[in-house]
Write an enzyme that holds these catalytic residues in place. Structure first.
Site, PDB file in Angstrom:
ATOM      1  N   GLY A  91       0.831  -1.206   0.000  1.00  0.00           N
ATOM      2  CA  GLY A  91       0.000   0.000   0.000  1.00  0.00           C
ATOM      3  C   GLY A  91       0.859   1.246   0.000  1.00  0.00           C
ATOM      4  NE  ARG A  92       0.848   5.408  -2.375  1.00  0.00           N
ATOM      5  CZ  ARG A  92       0.849   4.563  -3.394  1.00  0.00           C
ATOM      6  NH1 ARG A  92       1.271   3.320  -3.234  1.00  0.00           N
ATOM      7  NH2 ARG A  92       0.424   4.937  -4.578  1.00  0.00           N
ATOM      8  CG  ASP A 135       6.551  -2.513  -3.846  1.00  0.00           C
ATOM      9  OD1 ASP A 135       7.672  -2.753  -4.335  1.00  0.00           O
ATOM     10  OD2 ASP A 135       5.656  -1.917  -4.467  1.00  0.00           O
ATOM     11  CD  GLU A 140       8.184   4.522  -1.099  1.00  0.00           C
ATOM     12  OE1 GLU A 140       7.629   5.290  -1.904  1.00  0.00           O
ATOM     13  OE2 GLU A 140       7.849   3.348  -0.972  1.00  0.00           O
ATOM     14  CG  HIS A 159       6.665   2.498  -4.468  1.00  0.00           C
ATOM     15  ND1 HIS A 159       6.418   3.615  -3.713  1.00  0.00           N
ATOM     16  CD2 HIS A 159       5.449   2.091  -4.888  1.00  0.00           C
ATOM     17  CE1 HIS A 159       5.118   3.876  -3.691  1.00  0.00           C
ATOM     18  NE2 HIS A 159       4.514   2.955  -4.410  1.00  0.00           N
TER      19      HIS A 159
END
Length: 199
Positions: A91-92, A135, A140, A159
């Site tokens: 997701g995030r 991911d 990031e 990602h």
């Protein structure tokens, strides 16, 4: 895919009810009627969400980044997960309390009851999980000094876990379908994140 591989799929959503998929799917794939999850839990009930975490061997987080989801997978969530659970985040990054997750992963490298492990609180559950596949992270790109790079029970991807050989063909296909739906038919777009979605 998980079910075909022999897994029992359970799901936690806001409603906790089977939800037919109305968005874009590849032909002959997906769970159109919402029958595959063997059990549905709701994220709006603390007891239901705790039961979800406690019953999952693999927890896959696909939450979007919103005010309501920021830090959603928190210490309480990690304490409810099985000691050998695998946490997957596609997701995030900001939906997860990353520092708490790191502590749970570090504890997962030790045998339960090790003197070095200070995460045991029998009344609140163990802060211990087996592994994580991430991911997405916060921030990031992930800083070079992050412990996540060095933990042997962590798999990091840049990602891009949604990418595949046919990704751009699918993007073009969905854009074409949505152009017809929105412009010609006056309907909502499939897989809309914001604004008017499916009718």
């Amino acid at each position: 895919m998980a079910q075909v591989l022999g897994m029992r799929v359970i799901c936690a959503t806001r409603t906790g009810h089977p939800t037919p998929i109305k968005g874009y799917l590849l032909p002959h794939t997906g769970d159109h009627d919402g029958h595959i999850p063997a059990k549905w839990y709701t994220t709006t009930s603390a007891d239901s969400l705790a039961a979800f975490y406690a019953n999952a061997d693999v927890v896959v987080n696909s939450l979007p980044a919103t005010d309501e989801t920021r830090g959603f997978v928190d210490e309480g969530a990690f304490r409810r997960m099985k000691d050998d659970a695998v946490f997957v985040n596609i997701g995030r990054g900001d939906t997860v309390d990353q520092e708490t997750m790191i502590r749970a992963l570090e504890a997962g490298l030790h045998a339960p009851g090790d003197a070095d492990t200070v995460t045991e609180k029998p009344d609140k559950g163990n802060l211990r999980i087996g592994a994580a596949s991430l991911d997405v992270t916060t921030p990031e790109p992930l800083p070079a000094n992050s412990k996540l790079w060095r933990l042997p029970n962590v798999l990091l991807t840049p990602h891009m876990s949604g990418g595949s050989e046919l990704y751009w063909y699918r993007v073009a296909d969905l854009a074409s379908i949505n152009a017809v739906r929105v412009v010609r038919e006056g309907k909502g777009g499939l897989n809309a994140v914001r604004g008017k979605g499916e009718d």
